[in-house]
Design a protein around this motif. Sequence first.
Motif, short mmCIF file in Angstrom:
data_model
loop_
_atom_site.label_atom_id
_atom_site.label_comp_id
_atom_site.label_asym_id
_atom_site.label_seq_id
_atom_site.Cartn_x
_atom_site.Cartn_y
_atom_site.Cartn_z
N ASP A 99 0.83 -1.20 0.00
CA ASP A 99 0.00 0.00 0.00
C ASP A 99 0.87 1.26 0.00
N ALA A 100 1.95 1.22 0.76
CA ALA A 100 2.87 2.36 0.83
C ALA A 100 3.57 2.58 -0.51
N VAL A 101 3.99 1.50 -1.16
CA VAL A 101 4.66 1.61 -2.47
C VAL A 101 3.73 2.26 -3.49
N TYR A 102 2.49 1.80 -3.52
CA TYR A 102 1.52 2.37 -4.47
C TYR A 102 1.27 3.84 -4.19
N ASN A 103 1.07 4.19 -2.93
CA ASN A 103 0.79 5.59 -2.58
C ASN A 103 1.99 6.50 -2.84
N ALA A 104 3.20 5.95 -2.67
CA ALA A 104 4.40 6.76 -2.88
C ALA A 104 4.68 6.99 -4.37
N LEU A 105 4.26 6.04 -5.22
CA LEU A 105 4.61 6.11 -6.64
C LEU A 105 3.49 6.60 -7.55
N LYS A 106 2.24 6.48 -7.13
CA LYS A 106 1.13 6.68 -8.05
C LYS A 106 1.08 8.07 -8.66
N ASP A 107 1.38 9.10 -7.90
CA ASP A 107 1.25 10.46 -8.42
C ASP A 107 2.34 10.83 -9.42
N THR A 108 3.44 10.09 -9.39
CA THR A 108 4.54 10.36 -10.31
C THR A 108 4.64 9.33 -11.43
N PHE A 109 4.44 8.06 -11.10
CA PHE A 109 4.68 6.99 -12.06
C PHE A 109 3.42 6.27 -12.53
N LEU A 110 2.28 6.54 -11.95
CA LEU A 110 1.05 5.86 -12.36
C LEU A 110 -0.11 6.85 -12.35
N LYS A 111 0.05 7.88 -13.16
CA LYS A 111 -0.92 8.97 -13.16
C LYS A 111 -1.56 9.09 -14.54
N VAL A 112 -2.88 9.17 -14.56
CA VAL A 112 -3.58 9.38 -15.83
C VAL A 112 -3.22 10.77 -16.37
N PRO A 113 -2.84 10.89 -17.65
CA PRO A 113 -2.50 12.21 -18.20
C PRO A 113 -3.63 13.21 -17.98
N ASP A 114 -3.27 14.44 -17.65
CA ASP A 114 -4.29 15.44 -17.34
C ASP A 114 -4.16 16.69 -18.21
N THR A 115 -3.43 16.60 -19.32
CA THR A 115 -3.33 17.73 -20.25
C THR A 115 -3.45 17.22 -21.67
N LYS A 116 -3.88 18.10 -22.57
CA LYS A 116 -3.98 17.72 -23.98
C LYS A 116 -2.61 17.39 -24.55
N ALA A 117 -1.60 18.11 -24.11
CA ALA A 117 -0.24 17.86 -24.61
C ALA A 117 0.23 16.45 -24.26
N ALA A 118 -0.09 16.00 -23.04
CA ALA A 118 0.32 14.66 -22.62
C ALA A 118 -0.38 13.59 -23.45
N TRP A 119 -1.67 13.76 -23.69
CA TRP A 119 -2.41 12.80 -24.51
C TRP A 119 -1.90 12.80 -25.95
N LEU A 120 -1.59 13.98 -26.48
CA LEU A 120 -1.08 14.07 -27.85
C LEU A 120 0.28 13.39 -27.98
N SER A 121 1.09 13.46 -26.94
CA SER A 121 2.38 12.79 -26.96
C SER A 121 2.20 11.27 -27.04
N ILE A 122 1.21 10.75 -26.30
CA ILE A 122 0.91 9.32 -26.36
C ILE A 122 0.42 8.94 -27.75
N ALA A 123 -0.47 9.76 -28.33
CA ALA A 123 -1.00 9.50 -29.67
C ALA A 123 0.12 9.50 -30.71
N LYS A 124 1.07 10.40 -30.57
CA LYS A 124 2.20 10.45 -31.50
C LYS A 124 3.01 9.16 -31.44
N ASP A 125 3.22 8.64 -30.23
CA ASP A 125 3.97 7.39 -30.08
C ASP A 125 3.23 6.23 -30.73
#
Length: 413
Positions: free
Chosen positions: A139-165
């Motif tokens: 539980d601690a590992v998930y809470n420590a990592l989720k906001d940096t390493f397991l976060k749903v993109p929250d900007t158009k630029a981030a989604w567009l970067s995924i689409a480009k890939d």
Amino acid sequence: MDNMEEDEIITAVCTIFICAGLHIFRQQRQGKRIWVRPWIQRREEKGAYNALLKEISLEDPISLRNFIRMDMTSFNQLLEMVDPYIRKKDTFMRNSIPPAERLALTLRFLATGDSYSSLQYLYRIPKNTTASIIPETCDAVYNALKDTFLKVPDTKAAWLSIAKDFEEKWDFPNCIGAMDGKHVAVKCPPKSGSTYFNYKNYFSIILIAIVDADYNFLYVDVGTNGRANDSGIFGRSSIKSLLENSENLPDPRPLPGRHVNMPYVIVGDDAFPLKDYLLKPFPNRHMDIEKRVFNYRLSRARRVVENVFGILASRFGFLQRALPLEPDKVTKCVLAACALHNFFRSKSSQVYTPEGSFDNQISSGEWRNESNNFVNMAQQGGNRNTTDARSIRDEFKDYFNTNGQVYWQWDLL
């Protein structure tokens, strides 16, 4: 004081002396009870972390990777992030188990799925203590990592970067993720009946995930009982609301060389409903060549999520067996594994996923050689869809057969 009261007092005193005598007798027969077993008391000197793990880290980096699934640099980085969540206070009676040992114990469990009894002898930590440490640390590992390493993109630029890939790596434009579901085996929870019994005839909880084109988790939903319907899980998930209502998703655009605006979509299999934002294959009936081309191109883009699940089960051995834990504790373990997957991909990709780990056009990834209970969701089909959703799928089909065709697609059909 009358004779009756004297008799009652004498009886009470005799009872006390008899009970005390029996207690002394039992202690003499059974011996003095110990607070901590002597071999466990020597944990700080001879336990797996203080002896074996430190020795391996200095002499054999490859064995270290097999032992805890990472190098020592990554371990120390992870420990620094998790430390505040799992550090305990020492008492006047004994010292607490340090965060480094707690983390190493948990990583070994996730890597192997070994029983608590087995880990007890390796780490010299009693199994009842291990039973509380592992879920808490996951539980601690998930809470420590989720906001940096397991976060749903929250900007158009981030989604567009995924689409480009996706367009560059998988020849699939306007794609912002690949989705799939898997069953995680568990032992039948007490008094649960058939609630967790799935179509493969074992008990499980369900993991649904969306991944990007670079084999990272974008979103995970885990914990629903194995008997649940996949469409129902997706319908109740937070990602469905995000895909339907978010203002952060990119605006529709035409596919390359076309003129009709197309939304950005997730690709999935038959287990999910066809939506304006979710593409799935054409049914396997009355298939012409154009539909077969579309299904192949969609399946090719979806291989990225199959690879992620395969690597996850290969690197985290607890997913390859039915854990005798409560479903909520298994959920914590799975969430921690997903967060660690992204962490390892970011910090030590060559150690965690060396060359040959993933599928390519010529060969299959090495994870496919390992059998496990980490199986697909049922492909049920039959979900109702809208005219708009069918029109969107038809436009992608036409694109893959005209402007977006690649020369090798015809050879592989």
